[in-house]
Motif scaffolding. Structure first.
Motif, PDB file in Angstrom:
ATOM      1  N   ASP A   1       7.511 -18.240 -37.733  1.00  0.00           N
ATOM      2  CA  ASP A   1       7.022 -17.067 -38.457  1.00  0.00           C
ATOM      3  C   ASP A   1       5.679 -17.305 -39.130  1.00  0.00           C
ATOM      4  O   ASP A   1       5.169 -16.411 -39.809  1.00  0.00           O
ATOM      5  CB  ASP A   1       8.048 -16.649 -39.524  1.00  0.00           C
ATOM      6  CG  ASP A   1       9.373 -16.242 -38.918  1.00  0.00           C
ATOM      7  OD1 ASP A   1       9.364 -15.634 -37.833  1.00  0.00           O
ATOM      8  OD2 ASP A   1      10.421 -16.534 -39.526  1.00  0.00           O
ATOM      9  N   LEU A   2       5.105 -18.488 -38.954  1.00  0.00           N
ATOM     10  CA  LEU A   2       3.819 -18.811 -39.590  1.00  0.00           C
ATOM     11  C   LEU A   2       2.715 -18.479 -38.582  1.00  0.00           C
ATOM     12  O   LEU A   2       2.393 -19.262 -37.704  1.00  0.00           O
ATOM     13  CB  LEU A   2       3.791 -20.286 -39.994  1.00  0.00           C
ATOM     14  CG  LEU A   2       2.884 -20.682 -41.155  1.00  0.00           C
ATOM     15  CD1 LEU A   2       3.162 -22.117 -41.587  1.00  0.00           C
ATOM     16  CD2 LEU A   2       1.417 -20.523 -40.832  1.00  0.00           C
ATOM     17  N   GLU A   3       2.138 -17.310 -38.719  1.00  0.00           N
ATOM     18  CA  GLU A   3       1.219 -16.786 -37.711  1.00  0.00           C
ATOM     19  C   GLU A   3      -0.212 -17.291 -37.858  1.00  0.00           C
ATOM     20  O   GLU A   3      -0.969 -17.325 -36.882  1.00  0.00           O
ATOM     21  CB  GLU A   3       1.223 -15.252 -37.765  1.00  0.00           C
ATOM     22  CG  GLU A   3       2.582 -14.640 -37.453  1.00  0.00           C
ATOM     23  CD  GLU A   3       2.581 -13.135 -37.587  1.00  0.00           C
ATOM     24  OE1 GLU A   3       1.491 -12.557 -37.828  1.00  0.00           O
ATOM     25  OE2 GLU A   3       3.656 -12.522 -37.439  1.00  0.00           O
ATOM     26  N   ALA A   4      -0.629 -17.656 -39.050  1.00  0.00           N
ATOM     27  CA  ALA A   4      -2.019 -18.057 -39.280  1.00  0.00           C
ATOM     28  C   ALA A   4      -2.315 -19.376 -38.569  1.00  0.00           C
ATOM     29  O   ALA A   4      -1.433 -20.231 -38.408  1.00  0.00           O
ATOM     30  CB  ALA A   4      -2.270 -18.214 -40.782  1.00  0.00           C
TER      31      ALA A   4
ATOM     32  N   LEU B   1      -1.340 -12.445 -44.999  1.00  0.00           N
ATOM     33  CA  LEU B   1      -2.092 -12.875 -46.187  1.00  0.00           C
ATOM     34  C   LEU B   1      -3.141 -13.941 -45.907  1.00  0.00           C
ATOM     35  O   LEU B   1      -4.316 -13.765 -46.237  1.00  0.00           O
ATOM     36  CB  LEU B   1      -1.119 -13.362 -47.266  1.00  0.00           C
ATOM     37  CG  LEU B   1      -1.740 -13.989 -48.509  1.00  0.00           C
ATOM     38  CD1 LEU B   1      -2.458 -12.925 -49.339  1.00  0.00           C
ATOM     39  CD2 LEU B   1      -0.694 -14.699 -49.354  1.00  0.00           C
ATOM     40  N   PRO B   2      -2.787 -15.103 -45.335  1.00  0.00           N
ATOM     41  CA  PRO B   2      -3.773 -16.180 -45.242  1.00  0.00           C
ATOM     42  C   PRO B   2      -4.642 -16.083 -43.988  1.00  0.00           C
ATOM     43  O   PRO B   2      -4.189 -15.690 -42.916  1.00  0.00           O
ATOM     44  CB  PRO B   2      -2.907 -17.440 -45.193  1.00  0.00           C
ATOM     45  CG  PRO B   2      -1.647 -17.006 -44.536  1.00  0.00           C
ATOM     46  CD  PRO B   2      -1.451 -15.563 -44.917  1.00  0.00           C
ATOM     47  N   ARG B   3      -5.892 -16.483 -44.150  1.00  0.00           N
ATOM     48  CA  ARG B   3      -6.777 -16.617 -42.984  1.00  0.00           C
ATOM     49  C   ARG B   3      -6.412 -17.875 -42.192  1.00  0.00           C
ATOM     50  O   ARG B   3      -6.539 -17.914 -40.960  1.00  0.00           O
ATOM     51  CB  ARG B   3      -8.224 -16.693 -43.458  1.00  0.00           C
ATOM     52  CG  ARG B   3      -9.234 -16.908 -42.347  1.00  0.00           C
ATOM     53  CD  ARG B   3     -10.584 -16.348 -42.713  1.00  0.00           C
ATOM     54  NE  ARG B   3     -11.174 -17.021 -43.851  1.00  0.00           N
ATOM     55  CZ  ARG B   3     -12.067 -18.014 -43.752  1.00  0.00           C
ATOM     56  NH1 ARG B   3     -12.445 -18.450 -42.574  1.00  0.00           N
ATOM     57  NH2 ARG B   3     -12.592 -18.552 -44.831  1.00  0.00           N
TER      58      ARG B   3
ATOM     59  N   ALA C   1      -7.562 -11.257 -57.707  1.00  0.00           N
ATOM     60  CA  ALA C   1      -8.112 -10.364 -56.677  1.00  0.00           C
ATOM     61  C   ALA C   1      -8.635 -11.147 -55.474  1.00  0.00           C
ATOM     62  O   ALA C   1      -9.732 -10.903 -54.963  1.00  0.00           O
ATOM     63  CB  ALA C   1      -9.205  -9.483 -57.271  1.00  0.00           C
ATOM     64  N   ILE C   2      -7.826 -12.107 -55.021  1.00  0.00           N
ATOM     65  CA  ILE C   2      -8.201 -12.950 -53.883  1.00  0.00           C
ATOM     66  C   ILE C   2      -7.581 -12.388 -52.614  1.00  0.00           C
ATOM     67  O   ILE C   2      -6.362 -12.208 -52.525  1.00  0.00           O
ATOM     68  CB  ILE C   2      -7.735 -14.399 -54.109  1.00  0.00           C
ATOM     69  CG1 ILE C   2      -8.560 -15.046 -55.216  1.00  0.00           C
ATOM     70  CG2 ILE C   2      -7.840 -15.216 -52.817  1.00  0.00           C
ATOM     71  CD1 ILE C   2      -8.113 -16.435 -55.579  1.00  0.00           C
ATOM     72  N   ASP C   3      -8.425 -12.124 -51.623  1.00  0.00           N
ATOM     73  CA  ASP C   3      -7.981 -11.638 -50.320  1.00  0.00           C
ATOM     74  C   ASP C   3      -8.357 -12.649 -49.242  1.00  0.00           C
ATOM     75  O   ASP C   3      -9.365 -13.341 -49.347  1.00  0.00           O
ATOM     76  CB  ASP C   3      -8.640 -10.290 -49.994  1.00  0.00           C
ATOM     77  CG  ASP C   3      -8.240  -9.190 -50.965  1.00  0.00           C
ATOM     78  OD1 ASP C   3      -7.034  -9.115 -51.297  1.00  0.00           O
ATOM     79  OD2 ASP C   3      -9.127  -8.430 -51.396  1.00  0.00           O
ATOM     80  N   ASP C   4      -7.546 -12.698 -48.204  1.00  0.00           N
ATOM     81  CA  ASP C   4      -7.844 -13.489 -47.012  1.00  0.00           C
ATOM     82  C   ASP C   4      -8.131 -14.955 -47.337  1.00  0.00           C
ATOM     83  O   ASP C   4      -9.112 -15.530 -46.860  1.00  0.00           O
ATOM     84  CB  ASP C   4      -9.044 -12.860 -46.285  1.00  0.00           C
ATOM     85  CG  ASP C   4      -9.150 -13.313 -44.842  1.00  0.00           C
ATOM     86  OD1 ASP C   4      -8.105 -13.550 -44.209  1.00  0.00           O
ATOM     87  OD2 ASP C   4     -10.293 -13.422 -44.341  1.00  0.00           O
TER      88      ASP C   4
END
Length: 257
Positions: free
Chosen positions: A196-199, A102-104, A76-79
């Protein structure tokens, strides 16, 4: 498919570490200890490594990213902030480009780029066959014998990291030959996928000559929001070779995301 992990826990922001080929999660224990007061750090073993399963399937970036998605869902890991070294950098990049929301943030430690001008001597011959033979050799030796026999372990001990040397040697003994399938899939091409790697992304690269540094800066330019730092005197395992400098750069980056 079962993945082994350890976790610092707490209510802090999640920081998930994906290790490189032949290592396991415990090989990054020093980094977890460095960050545990500010982050909920998760160290996990990739398929075929450590105490995770070794399925009779593919081991490419796509499959490893799917494993990572499953881990994040089950925990249950977000951000999360996603950190990956070498093979793990490919895993994290695949995950972050397939699910850009998904990733911060993303941190890549010396990703291997098989493109003109960099890393052209990294993989030669039949690396899958070579790694199978290497695993058999490692498993024929005790941890103590490995620590005495291999230069890398002696260098870690001499640099004041005997506990790390012990854990890396133990990780070698837990490897399964299935990991040779990593080489059946091509490494990701940053010139095709980084767009495509936006973070926000930090790349910590090994030391290199000026020409290679310039080429690696060009590659980093494909990222929408990326920065590259070459760590002087560091080899492929940047945090093991130059821990203080690499950690300084990491800590400079983290407050910006």
């Amino acid at each position: 498919m079962e993945l082994h992990y350890c976790r610092t826990g707490g209510s802090e922001s999640p920081f998930v570490i994906s290790h490189g080929l032949t290592d396991d999660g415990y090989c990054r224990l020093e980094l977890a200890r460095e960050l545990e007061d500010e982050f909920d750090v998760v160290l996990y073993d990739a398929r075929g490594h450590g105490r995770s399963d070794a399925p009779d399937e593919d081991y490419g970036a796509s499959e490893r990213a799917a494993d990572l998605f499953g881990l994040l869902e089950e925990l249950a890991i977000d951000d999360p902030i996603l950190f990956g070294h070498s093979m793990g950098a490919d895993t994290v990049t695949e995950a972050a480009t397939r699910r850009p929301e998904l990733p911060r943030a993303v941190i890549l430690e010396d990703p291997v780029w098989m493109v003109d001008g960099v890393n052209n001597d990294v993989i030669e011959g039949d690396p899958g066959k070579n790694i199978e033979a290497q695993i058999a050799e490692w498993q024929d030796r005790s941890v103590e014998e490995l620590l005495e026999a291999e230069t890398m372990f002696r260098d870690l001990v001499e640099s004041g990291q005997p506990d790390l040397a012990q854990r890396v040697a133990e990780a070698r003994g837990r490897l399964r030959p299935e990991i040779a399938r990593v080489f059946e899939a091509e490494l990701l091409d940053p010139t095709e996928i980084y767009g495509d790697l936006e973070a926000p992304t930090l790349i910590l690269k090994a030391d290199a000559d000026e020409e290679e540094r310039e080429r690696e800066q060009e590659i980093t330019g494909y990222l929408p929001d990326g920065q590259l730092v070459h760590v002087d005197d560091a080899g492929h395992c940047v945090f093991w070779d130059e821990r203080a400098r690499a950690t300084e750069e990491l800590r400079t980056f983290l407050p910006t995301v």
